[in-house]
Design an enzyme around this catalytic site. Structure first.
Site: not given
Ligand code: ATP
Length: 317
Positions: A44, A46, A63, A114, A157, A175
């Site tokens: 949302s 990032s 990220k 990952c 979450d 996350d």
């Molecule tokens: P949310 O809206 O769920 O709060 P966010 O902005 O905190 O999202 P993340 O959930 O940390 O972001 O990351 C978004 C997406 O990026 C994850 O659902 C995953 O698909 C991918 N991702 C995040 N971290 C990694 C990682 N370490 N390795 C591979 N893919 C990743």
């Protein structure tokens, strides 16, 4: 652009971690140190991209957060929490944070990459997972949850989108922006006062527990409820509580209105039933030493707990 108000540089400076070959401990990195590859996911606030360190060839998931968007969407505390929490965690079932840095417009977290993607996509692609696949994945999630709960943390979450797979198919929790820290850290079974009621809630509708919706004290039971939803989703292909709107989903959650599919084995039915208990204190594992009871559940009779990470995980779809 300066750091968002409420953050100081020490919270977002380069911080090389163990198991990582950077030599200079306080060296600061810039995005130019990395060759950016494909987008791994979008959150949302990032974007996560595969990034190769130019000098060493090491690969990370970077990220990238837009400072303006972090401020606009009121996510400063999420960024701080994720940074703080990941810094304190060190477990094979938790995505590792290696370093952080920022520049004029962005904040960066250098995470373990990952490459296997989200558990969500594995369920989508396979339709449903087998009992053995589900048992093994659930066992890996349980080990990670036992660890984070033991550290006095509630993820808040947990969902298949936040459970990632390595290229060899093992699971990692990701996350941690919504994580709640219990105080005192030693006692993970104490309850936290409910947060002030707001028009929104923390978490995701399909996985939120009934007590969170009714502003009851938050406990590790919230993660165990989400785990019950995820076990169900792996075996059935969709989560147990899903309405045509968030409001209807909430009604179903609070009434515990879901259908136990007839193809679930008796062991699977019993496990889901005990994780999705309306009373958080009666959920299996929600009491001291409860993790032993959870691991001893017949659903895991074929799981070798002591060798989880050495076992061959389910084939990636
Ligand atoms: P949310 O809206 O769920 O709060 P966010 O902005 O905190 O999202 P993340 O959930 O940390 O972001 O990351 C978004 C997406 O990026 C994850 O659902 C995953 O698909 C991918 N991702 C995040 N971290 C990694 C990682 N370490 N390795 C591979 N893919 C990743």
């Amino acid at each position: 652009m300066p750091l968002p108000e409420g953050m100081d540089a020490s919270e977002i400076k380069a911080k090389p971690r163990r198991k990582f070959s950077f030599r200079a401990p306080q060296q600061s990195y810039t995005v130019n140190d990395f060759e950016l590859g494909k987008v791994l996911g979008v959150g949302s606030y990032s974007k996560v991209v595969r990034a190769r360190k130019k000098d060493t060839g090491e690969v990370f998931a970077l990220k990238i957060m837009d400072k303006r968007r972090v401020i606009k969407e009121n996510k400063i505390s999420n960024v701080k929490t994720e940074r703080l929490v990941l810094d304190q965690l060190d477990h094979p079932g938790v995505v590792q944070l290696f370093f952080t840095f920022h520049d004029a417009h962005h904040l960066y977290l250098g995470l373990e990459c990952c490459d296997g993607g989200e558990l969500f996509y594995q369920i989508m692609k396979k339709g449903r997972l087998s009992v053995d696949e589900t048992a093994l994945y659930t066992a890996e999630i349980i080990e990670a949850l036992e660890y984070i709960h033991g550290q006095g943390l509630i993820h808040r979450d947990l969902k298949p989108e936040n459970i990632l797979l390595t290229s060899d198919g093992h699971l990692k929790l990701a996350d941690f922006g919504s994580t709640k820290m219990l105080k005192p850290l030693q006692d993970v079974f104490i309850q936290i006062e409910p947060e002030a009621r707001t028009s929104t809630f923390i978490g995701t509708a399909e996985y939120v527990s009934p007590e969170v919706l009714t502003s009851h004290p938050l406990t590790i039971g919230a993660d165990l409820w989400a785990l019950g939803c995820i076990v169900y989703q792996m075996l059935e292909g969709k989560p147990p509580f899903r309405g045509t709107s968030e409001y209807i989903t909430f009604q179903k959650v609070m009434a515990r209105e879901f259908m136990m599919p007839p193809h679930f084995t008796p062991e699977a039915q019993d496990l889901v039933d005990h994780l999705l208990d309306l009373d958080p204190e009666r959920r299996i594992a929600a009491v001291p030493m409860g993790y032993d009871a959870l691991k001893a559940h017949p659903f895991f009779s074929r799981v070798k707990w002591s060798q989880l990470r050495e076992l061959t995980p389910p084939r990636l779809a």
